[in-house]
Structure formats: C-alpha cells, structure tokens
Write a protein that holds these residues in place. Structure first.
Motif, PDB file in Angstrom:
ATOM      1  N   SER A  71     -19.662  29.049   2.142  1.00 27.28           N
ATOM      2  CA  SER A  71     -20.884  29.635   2.704  1.00 27.28           C
ATOM      3  C   SER A  71     -20.688  30.991   3.381  1.00 27.28           C
ATOM      4  CB  SER A  71     -21.487  28.648   3.709  1.00 27.28           C
ATOM      5  OG  SER A  71     -20.556  28.378   4.732  1.00 27.28           O
ATOM      6  N   GLY A  72     -19.478  31.527   3.352  1.00 25.93           N
ATOM      7  CA  GLY A  72     -19.262  32.833   3.968  1.00 25.93           C
ATOM      8  C   GLY A  72     -17.808  33.046   4.306  1.00 25.93           C
ATOM      9  N   GLY A  73     -17.555  34.053   5.125  1.00 23.01           N
ATOM     10  CA  GLY A  73     -16.186  34.315   5.494  1.00 23.01           C
ATOM     11  C   GLY A  73     -16.041  35.450   6.480  1.00 23.01           C
ATOM     12  N   LYS A  74     -14.791  35.688   6.836  1.00 19.64           N
ATOM     13  CA  LYS A  74     -14.476  36.697   7.844  1.00 19.64           C
ATOM     14  C   LYS A  74     -13.095  37.270   7.541  1.00 19.64           C
ATOM     15  CE  LYS A  74     -13.852  36.783  12.900  1.00 19.64           C
ATOM     16  NZ  LYS A  74     -13.994  35.959  14.099  1.00 19.64           N
ATOM     17  N   ILE A  75     -12.957  38.584   7.683  1.00 20.07           N
ATOM     18  CA  ILE A  75     -11.662  39.240   7.591  1.00 20.07           C
ATOM     19  C   ILE A  75     -11.399  39.863   8.949  1.00 20.07           C
ATOM     20  CG2 ILE A  75     -12.683  41.333   6.616  1.00 20.07           C
ATOM     21  CD1 ILE A  75     -10.042  41.765   5.115  1.00 20.07           C
ATOM     22  N   GLU A  76     -10.181  39.664   9.458  1.00 21.44           N
ATOM     23  CA  GLU A  76      -9.884  40.192  10.788  1.00 21.44           C
ATOM     24  C   GLU A  76      -8.430  40.626  10.880  1.00 21.44           C
ATOM     25  OE1 GLU A  76     -10.538  37.144  13.777  1.00 21.44           O
ATOM     26  OE2 GLU A  76     -10.139  35.641  12.262  1.00 21.44           O
ATOM     27  N   PRO A  77      -8.177  41.609  11.741  1.00 20.00           N
ATOM     28  CA  PRO A  77      -6.812  42.112  11.870  1.00 20.00           C
ATOM     29  C   PRO A  77      -5.929  41.181  12.676  1.00 20.00           C
ATOM     30  CG  PRO A  77      -8.240  43.247  13.413  1.00 20.00           C
ATOM     31  CD  PRO A  77      -9.113  42.342  12.591  1.00 20.00           C
ATOM     32  N   ASN A  78      -4.642  41.253  12.381  1.00 22.27           N
ATOM     33  CA  ASN A  78      -3.625  40.594  13.186  1.00 22.27           C
ATOM     34  C   ASN A  78      -2.580  41.670  13.479  1.00 22.27           C
ATOM     35  OD1 ASN A  78      -1.985  38.814  14.494  1.00 22.27           O
ATOM     36  ND2 ASN A  78      -1.304  37.752  12.651  1.00 22.27           N
ATOM     37  N   VAL A  79      -3.035  42.690  14.207  1.00 18.39           N
ATOM     38  CA  VAL A  79      -2.206  43.869  14.460  1.00 18.39           C
ATOM     39  C   VAL A  79      -2.163  44.150  15.956  1.00 18.39           C
ATOM     40  CG1 VAL A  79      -2.698  44.924  12.209  1.00 18.39           C
ATOM     41  CG2 VAL A  79      -4.159  45.457  14.166  1.00 18.39           C
ATOM     42  N   GLU A  80      -1.192  44.941  16.353  1.00 16.76           N
ATOM     43  CA  GLU A  80      -1.110  45.398  17.734  1.00 16.76           C
ATOM     44  C   GLU A  80      -2.276  46.341  18.022  1.00 16.76           C
ATOM     45  OE1 GLU A  80       1.281  44.409  19.901  1.00 16.76           O
ATOM     46  OE2 GLU A  80       2.206  43.163  18.356  1.00 16.76           O
ATOM     47  N   GLU A  81      -2.657  46.441  19.284  1.00 15.77           N
ATOM     48  CA  GLU A  81      -3.765  47.323  19.686  1.00 15.77           C
ATOM     49  C   GLU A  81      -3.573  48.746  19.166  1.00 15.77           C
ATOM     50  OE1 GLU A  81      -7.408  48.198  21.213  1.00 15.77           O
ATOM     51  OE2 GLU A  81      -6.487  46.212  21.321  1.00 15.77           O
ATOM     52  N   ARG A  82      -2.334  49.226  19.194  1.00 18.98           N
ATOM     53  CA  ARG A  82      -2.060  50.596  18.754  1.00 18.98           C
ATOM     54  C   ARG A  82      -2.253  50.775  17.244  1.00 18.98           C
ATOM     55  NH1 ARG A  82       3.001  49.886  16.675  1.00 18.98           N
ATOM     56  NH2 ARG A  82       4.274  48.289  17.648  1.00 18.98           N
ATOM     57  N   GLU A  83      -2.276  49.670  16.475  1.00 20.16           N
ATOM     58  CA  GLU A  83      -2.462  49.736  15.024  1.00 20.16           C
ATOM     59  C   GLU A  83      -3.911  49.540  14.590  1.00 20.16           C
ATOM     60  OE1 GLU A  83       1.699  47.926  13.391  1.00 20.16           O
ATOM     61  OE2 GLU A  83       0.294  46.509  14.296  1.00 20.16           O
ATOM     62  N   ILE A 133     -10.883  27.673   5.191  1.00 17.32           N
ATOM     63  CA  ILE A 133      -9.553  27.987   4.682  1.00 17.32           C
ATOM     64  C   ILE A 133      -9.132  29.309   5.305  1.00 17.32           C
ATOM     65  CG2 ILE A 133      -8.169  28.507   2.645  1.00 17.32           C
ATOM     66  CD1 ILE A 133     -10.246  26.854   1.043  1.00 17.32           C
ATOM     67  N   ILE A 134      -8.014  29.296   6.008  1.00 15.18           N
ATOM     68  CA  ILE A 134      -7.515  30.504   6.668  1.00 15.18           C
ATOM     69  C   ILE A 134      -6.274  30.978   5.908  1.00 15.18           C
ATOM     70  CG2 ILE A 134      -6.632  31.491   8.808  1.00 15.18           C
ATOM     71  CD1 ILE A 134      -8.153  29.190  10.265  1.00 15.18           C
ATOM     72  N   THR A 135      -6.311  32.228   5.463  1.00 15.42           N
ATOM     73  CA  THR A 135      -5.221  32.792   4.676  1.00 15.42           C
ATOM     74  C   THR A 135      -4.703  34.051   5.350  1.00 15.42           C
ATOM     75  OG1 THR A 135      -6.331  31.998   2.671  1.00 15.42           O
ATOM     76  CG2 THR A 135      -4.563  33.621   2.379  1.00 15.42           C
ATOM     77  N   ALA A 136      -3.406  34.083   5.614  1.00 16.66           N
ATOM     78  CA  ALA A 136      -2.780  35.285   6.172  1.00 16.66           C
ATOM     79  C   ALA A 136      -2.429  36.221   5.019  1.00 16.66           C
ATOM     80  CB  ALA A 136      -1.522  34.908   6.946  1.00 16.66           C
ATOM     81  N   PHE A 137      -2.524  37.529   5.260  1.00 21.62           N
ATOM     82  CA  PHE A 137      -2.171  38.506   4.237  1.00 21.62           C
ATOM     83  C   PHE A 137      -1.549  39.737   4.879  1.00 21.62           C
ATOM     84  CE2 PHE A 137      -6.376  39.782   5.547  1.00 21.62           C
ATOM     85  CZ  PHE A 137      -6.319  41.163   5.570  1.00 21.62           C
TER      86      PHE A 137
END
Length: 175
Positions: free
Chosen positions: A73-85, A22-26
């Motif tokens: 069984s687990g998960g991952k949090i990752e950015p969806n930001v510009e390189e400068r952010e 399940i992929i959730t944007a925040f």
C-alpha cells in the motif's frame, strides 16, 4: 490507512488483518567509470546508506492453508547517514528540483492513474520521501507468501515467484 478492498475482506470473515512491512537496507555507491559521463550516481562522491520500507498488509488466503495474501500500500525511502552527509543525500536523490526524464514522468503518471499513487513532490527536511497507493498492489491469488516454517523467533516463507525469505524476530532489547 487500510484500503477499502481490505476492509471489505475483513468484514466478510473473522480473519485478522496484519501489517506486513518489509525494510530493506541499501547503499548508493559513487559513480562508476563504466557508465561514463551519464553515470546515474555522478553526484555521489562516497557511499550513502539508506532504507526502503515497503508498507503492506496480509490476510489468510481463503482457499489455501498456510498462505497469506499480500497487499502493498505504499512505502518510504530514508537516509541512514551522518548529519554532515545529509546534503549529499538530498543532492543524490532530488538535487532540490524535479529531475525526472520523460520516460520517468510517464511511469509516475501511469502509477498515479493505475494504482492511485500519491508521490511526494519534494523531499522532507530529514531526507525521507513517502508514497501511498490508493489502489494497493496484490491480493488473493495474485500476491502471496506460503509459510514454510514458523516459530516464536523464525519465519521462513516462499513468495509467489519462488523466492525464499527468512525472517527473524528482533528482540525488544536490541531495538
């Protein structure tokens, strides 16, 4: 990796184990004056976007037609930001050090003991953090979805607590 309990279930039957991610944007908004000086987002100066992916597996429920038992069984949090952010993202989520309060440390310890959680000790250079549950959450009779409708492009399911989810297939050309 596939948890042992699921491998045992598969060995007992002819069912097929499927991924159920399940992929959730925040979005993390900047601090709010409502919280005052204790705002949890005090170091966020403009909104930061990211995704949380919850890794899971499903198997057909042996007792109920159109029901899929779910294991997380687990998960991952990752950015969806510009390189400068990216530096602000890192500051907001870890600030280069472990900032957990005592009650947060207690929750992490409980997750490690009860679920076999393997939590990250640091954030990766690209801003993501990943965790794994050696003893997954869920299973037959405890965590499930009932498939209400399904065709080639649409799936409507209801979770064990009554929530309705509508999924659409993403075409390979738009990925």
């Amino acid at each position: 990796s596939i948890p042992k309990s699921l491998k045992d279930d598969i060995a007992k039957s002819e069912c097929v184990l499927r991924r159920y991610d399940i992929i959730t944007a925040f979005k993390v908004e900047s601090s709010s004056p409502i919280f005052g000086p204790n705002s949890p987002n005090s170091n966020v100066h403009h909104p930061l976007s990211g995704t949380i992916t919850t890794y899971g597996y499903v198997l057909p429920d042996p007792e109920t037609p159109n029901r899929l038992s779910v294991w997380f069984s687990g998960g991952k949090i990752e950015p969806n930001v510009e390189e400068r952010e990216l530096e602000q993202w890192k500051s907001a989520f870890c600030d280069g050090r472990n900032r957990r309060l005592l009650h947060e440390k207690a929750r992490v310890l409980a997750a490690k003991l009860l679920l076999g959680a393997i939590v990250p000790s640091k954030m990766e250079d690209d801003g993501h953090m990943e965790f794994e549950l050696a003893r997954p959450i869920g299973g037959h009779g405890t965590t499930y979805i009932d498939v209400l409708y399904m065709d080639e492009n649409l799936r409507i399911v209801q979770g064990q607590r009554g929530s309705i989810f509508v999924f659409t297939r993403v075409s390979s050309s738009s990925q």
